[in-house]
Every structure is written in C-alpha cells, then in structure tokens.
Write a protein that holds these residues in place. Structure first.
Motif, PDB file in Angstrom:
ATOM      1  N   ALA A  17       0.811  -1.226   0.000  1.00 54.91           N
ATOM      2  CA  ALA A  17       0.000   0.000   0.000  1.00 54.91           C
ATOM      3  C   ALA A  17       0.843   1.275   0.000  1.00 54.91           C
ATOM      4  CB  ALA A  17      -0.967  -0.015   1.180  1.00 54.91           C
ATOM      5  N   PRO A  18       1.911   1.387   0.831  1.00 57.18           N
ATOM      6  CA  PRO A  18       2.701   2.632   0.816  1.00 57.18           C
ATOM      7  C   PRO A  18       3.324   2.923  -0.547  1.00 57.18           C
ATOM      8  CG  PRO A  18       3.161   1.351   2.794  1.00 57.18           C
ATOM      9  CD  PRO A  18       2.361   0.469   1.899  1.00 57.18           C
ATOM     10  N   ARG A  20       2.278   1.844  -3.473  1.00 53.97           N
ATOM     11  CA  ARG A  20       1.214   2.186  -4.422  1.00 53.97           C
ATOM     12  C   ARG A  20       0.698   3.593  -4.193  1.00 53.97           C
ATOM     13  NH1 ARG A  20      -2.192  -3.184  -6.052  1.00 53.97           N
ATOM     14  NH2 ARG A  20      -0.556  -4.719  -5.712  1.00 53.97           N
ATOM     15  N   GLU A  21       0.639   4.011  -2.939  1.00 52.64           N
ATOM     16  CA  GLU A  21       0.174   5.362  -2.633  1.00 52.64           C
ATOM     17  C   GLU A  21       1.123   6.401  -3.217  1.00 52.64           C
ATOM     18  OE1 GLU A  21      -2.128   8.414  -1.396  1.00 52.64           O
ATOM     19  OE2 GLU A  21      -2.634   6.268  -1.379  1.00 52.64           O
ATOM     20  N   VAL A  22       2.424   6.169  -3.104  1.00 54.51           N
ATOM     21  CA  VAL A  22       3.412   7.080  -3.694  1.00 54.51           C
ATOM     22  C   VAL A  22       3.252   7.121  -5.209  1.00 54.51           C
ATOM     23  CG1 VAL A  22       5.876   7.427  -4.118  1.00 54.51           C
ATOM     24  CG2 VAL A  22       5.079   6.848  -1.821  1.00 54.51           C
ATOM     25  N   ARG A  23       3.098   5.944  -5.813  1.00 49.76           N
ATOM     26  CA  ARG A  23       2.928   5.873  -7.268  1.00 49.76           C
ATOM     27  C   ARG A  23       1.683   6.618  -7.707  1.00 49.76           C
ATOM     28  NH1 ARG A  23       1.513   0.730  -7.841  1.00 49.76           N
ATOM     29  NH2 ARG A  23       3.666  -0.031  -7.831  1.00 49.76           N
ATOM     30  N   ASN A  24       0.583   6.422  -6.989  1.00 50.64           N
ATOM     31  CA  ASN A  24      -0.676   7.051  -7.376  1.00 50.64           C
ATOM     32  C   ASN A  24      -0.624   8.567  -7.214  1.00 50.64           C
ATOM     33  OD1 ASN A  24      -1.809   4.602  -8.091  1.00 50.64           O
ATOM     34  ND2 ASN A  24      -2.743   4.261  -6.091  1.00 50.64           N
ATOM     35  N   ARG A  25       0.071   9.048  -6.179  1.00 53.44           N
ATOM     36  CA  ARG A  25       0.221  10.511  -6.032  1.00 53.44           C
ATOM     37  C   ARG A  25       1.034  11.081  -7.179  1.00 53.44           C
ATOM     38  NH1 ARG A  25       1.020   9.534  -0.356  1.00 53.44           N
ATOM     39  NH2 ARG A  25       3.266   9.825  -0.622  1.00 53.44           N
ATOM     40  N   TRP A  26       2.067  10.358  -7.593  1.00 50.77           N
ATOM     41  CA  TRP A  26       2.871  10.804  -8.728  1.00 50.77           C
ATOM     42  C   TRP A  26       2.017  10.858  -9.992  1.00 50.77           C
ATOM     43  CZ3 TRP A  26       4.160   8.683 -13.458  1.00 50.77           C
ATOM     44  CH2 TRP A  26       5.200   9.301 -14.163  1.00 50.77           C
ATOM     45  N   LEU A 256     -10.499  -7.112  -5.459  1.00 51.89           N
ATOM     46  CA  LEU A 256     -10.991  -5.827  -5.956  1.00 51.89           C
ATOM     47  C   LEU A 256     -10.052  -4.696  -5.545  1.00 51.89           C
ATOM     48  CD1 LEU A 256     -13.534  -4.329  -7.304  1.00 51.89           C
ATOM     49  CD2 LEU A 256     -14.103  -3.772  -4.933  1.00 51.89           C
ATOM     50  N   GLN A 257      -9.643  -4.685  -4.276  1.00 53.66           N
ATOM     51  CA  GLN A 257      -8.720  -3.653  -3.794  1.00 53.66           C
ATOM     52  C   GLN A 257      -7.412  -3.686  -4.577  1.00 53.66           C
ATOM     53  OE1 GLN A 257      -8.918  -4.829   0.462  1.00 53.66           O
ATOM     54  NE2 GLN A 257      -9.250  -2.651   0.861  1.00 53.66           N
ATOM     55  N   ASN A 258      -6.946  -4.893  -4.884  1.00 54.87           N
ATOM     56  CA  ASN A 258      -5.708  -5.025  -5.635  1.00 54.87           C
ATOM     57  C   ASN A 258      -5.826  -4.375  -7.010  1.00 54.87           C
ATOM     58  OD1 ASN A 258      -2.996  -6.152  -5.998  1.00 54.87           O
ATOM     59  ND2 ASN A 258      -3.960  -7.501  -7.483  1.00 54.87           N
ATOM     60  N   TRP A 259      -6.932  -4.628  -7.699  1.00 51.78           N
ATOM     61  CA  TRP A 259      -7.149  -3.989  -8.991  1.00 51.78           C
ATOM     62  C   TRP A 259      -7.238  -2.472  -8.843  1.00 51.78           C
ATOM     63  CZ3 TRP A 259      -6.559  -5.335 -13.823  1.00 51.78           C
ATOM     64  CH2 TRP A 259      -6.616  -6.681 -14.188  1.00 51.78           C
ATOM     65  N   LEU A 260      -7.964  -2.021  -7.842  1.00 46.20           N
ATOM     66  CA  LEU A 260      -8.222  -0.585  -7.707  1.00 46.20           C
ATOM     67  C   LEU A 260      -7.046   0.204  -7.143  1.00 46.20           C
ATOM     68  CD1 LEU A 260     -11.902  -0.681  -6.371  1.00 46.20           C
ATOM     69  CD2 LEU A 260     -11.139   0.004  -8.653  1.00 46.20           C
ATOM     70  N   SER A 261      -6.017  -0.467  -6.681  1.00 45.05           N
ATOM     71  CA  SER A 261      -4.837   0.260  -6.204  1.00 45.05           C
ATOM     72  C   SER A 261      -3.781   0.410  -7.290  1.00 45.05           C
ATOM     73  CB  SER A 261      -4.238  -0.435  -4.971  1.00 45.05           C
ATOM     74  OG  SER A 261      -3.856  -1.751  -5.286  1.00 45.05           O
ATOM     75  N   PHE A 262      -4.047  -0.126  -8.457  1.00 43.45           N
ATOM     76  CA  PHE A 262      -3.225  -0.022  -9.670  1.00 43.45           C
ATOM     77  C   PHE A 262      -1.916  -0.784  -9.537  1.00 43.45           C
ATOM     78  CE2 PHE A 262      -0.227   1.963 -12.671  1.00 43.45           C
ATOM     79  CZ  PHE A 262      -0.929   1.749 -13.830  1.00 43.45           C
TER      80      PHE A 262
END
Length: 296
Positions: A17-18, A20-26, A256-262
C-alpha cells in the motif's frame, strides 16, 4: 478463491500500500491517474454462482469506490484518456447480460446516489424472455430483464449499451452477415426499444479471442463510440479510447482492492489487441502502453 489465497492477497495489498500510494500521487500530479471499469452481471442473494455477487458485497464495493474515486461515465473516461487529463483515479460501474434481479437492489442503489453506470443487454434474450444458456446448463434458468424494466432503468439515468443480440461468441462467428445482425441491426433495434441512442458495446466473454477485427469494424461502422473488453485491464491516458478495458467486480474484496490500487505489472501483462478503425487507418497495437514510464 480459497481462504489461504484470499489472506495472502490481502496481506500483499496491505504490504504494498505505501508504494502504491506514492505511485498514485505521482500519477495524479502528472494528470495520469488510472481509470477503472469493473463489470458485474447479477446482484442478488439467491442462487450464488461465479457471475453473482450478493447485495451486501455490492454495496461494500460501491461504498469503497464512492469514498475514494471519481465516479464517472464512459464518455468522461474517454475524454480523460484522449486529452491526457485524469487528475484523480476514477471508477465506472458496468453490468453485462441483463438480469432481472439487478432492478431489485443494485441499480436503484446507484441511481439514488447519482452514480454513473452503463448497463449492457443482449436484446433477444430480453425480447423473448429467454434465460441465458450458461444458467440453463447450471440448472437454474434465471430471469432476464423485461422491456418495461429496461425502460425503467434508462429512466433512472443509467445508460443502456449493447451486448449483442444473442450473447454470441465472436471467436466462433466470423460471417459478416451474422456479425451485422448481432451488432448493427441489434443496435438499431435497441435504440427503438429505449428511445435513445446506444453509444457503447460490450463483447460477450470479452477475451482477446472474441475481439475480432470484423466485429470491432461493425461496432465502429454502426456509429457506436467504443467497445468494452473483459479480460482484465486498465485505462490510462494516451491509450486508444475506443477500446475500454474492464476487470471483474470480484466477490473477493482483497482482489478488488488489488485492482483498484493499480498494479503496473498487470498493465505490462495485458494482451495486445490489433485492429483498424476509420478509412485508411493503419493497423495499430492498442493493447499495450509504455509502462516503463510509470514508477514501480
């Protein structure tokens, strides 16, 4: 999915999760947030099977997405893809086939909350009230939507799309007359049935084998604005917007969470879908993107 695999996937989602969160913010800063399109078939608490999700599970999906994502229609998804303008990750809910029970809970829930959704129907099953073969083979001929229900769905503000006339498998059907009957003619009939334009098409089964050039040509030439696959994929900025990629709205919440976290690895593994659209267009590979440009 067994309990061990579910627990392992849930642990993976939490551990990564951490990152992925960095990636998604980028990706948000680059206006390149992913656009997710889960697909469902039947929401009901009776006769559970691989294409049914319970009302409680579906509401959990909706609550999760509503709290974390932009909820948009396919037209807005295409705009974001084409203009490379996706400031926040988004979700578009979609349904295939046309099961009657969807009118009991799932569709009213989405309509009451003003959540965009597209509902793909196989019109011959609806018109003739014929259960789907896979349900009959399972010994449970489940009810399909009626024409009255379909018009009520459209009146709710839910967009109606085409899922062929007879839920045909295009990996086994290549005759142009049959393809025309299943797509072009069916689209015209569906428009007459609901009194509005049909803009999108979803391939039954939706795997690469079904995404034939002759069928994609028919979708384009009929005037529809895009087609949906179902092999599991992401929509990202700069891809071809005519092909809308979807994944299953899984009953396993961790999946589902795995898909939605990219997951960029899923993007790299996507199959390439080659086709031509438009006069004089050259063959293009629309299935892949330059995933190396994404942070890992």
């Amino acid at each position: 999915m067994n309990l061990f695999r579910s627990a392992a996937l849930n642990a993976r989602v939490l551990l990564t999760a951490p990152v992925r969160e960095v990636r998604n913010r980028w990706m948000q800063k680059q206006l390149a947030s992913p656009m997710f399109v889960p697909f469902y078939h039947r929401v009901a608490d009776t006769h559970p099977n691989d294409w049914t999700i319970s009302c409680h599970q579906f509401e959990r999906h909706v609550n999760y997405c509503e709290s974390r994502f932009d909820l948009i229609g396919l037209d807005e998804l295409q705009r974001r893809v084409e203009q490379k303008d996706s400031p926040r990750p988004s979700v578009t809910f979609s349904f295939d086939d046309g099961y009657a029970e969807n009118c009991d809970f799932a569709l009213p829930l989405l309509a009451e909350r003003g959540i965009p959704c597209i509902y793909f129907v196989a019109i011959d099953h609806l018109q003739r009230q014929i259960p789907f073969p896979h349900d009959c083979e399972a010994g449970v001929p489940l009810a399909v939507n009626t024409l009255t229900q379909l018009r009520e769905i459209a009146a709710m503000g839910i967009e109606i799309g085409l899922h062929t006339r007879n839920h045909v498998d295009f990996s086994k059907v290549t005759d142009q007359r049959t393809v025309h009957h299943e797509i072009t003619n069916a689209k015209q009939e569906l428009e007459q049935m609901i009194g509005s334009r049909v803009r999108y098409f979803a391939f039954p089964y939706g795997l690469p084998a079904q995404l034939t050039r002759v069928a994609i040509d028919a979708v384009y030439e009929s005037g529809m604005e895009g087609f949906c696959s179902a092999f599991g994929g992401y929509n990202t900025v700069g891809r071809d917007s005519f092909h809308i990629r979807r994944f299953h709205g899984d009953t396993c919440f961790a999946r589902l969470q795995n898909w939605l976290s990219f997951d960029p690895e899923k993007l790299r593994r996507e199959p390439a879908i080659d086709y031509r659209i438009g006069h004089g267009a050259s063959a293009r590979e629309f299935g892949r993107v330059n995933s190396e440009a994404l942070p890992v």
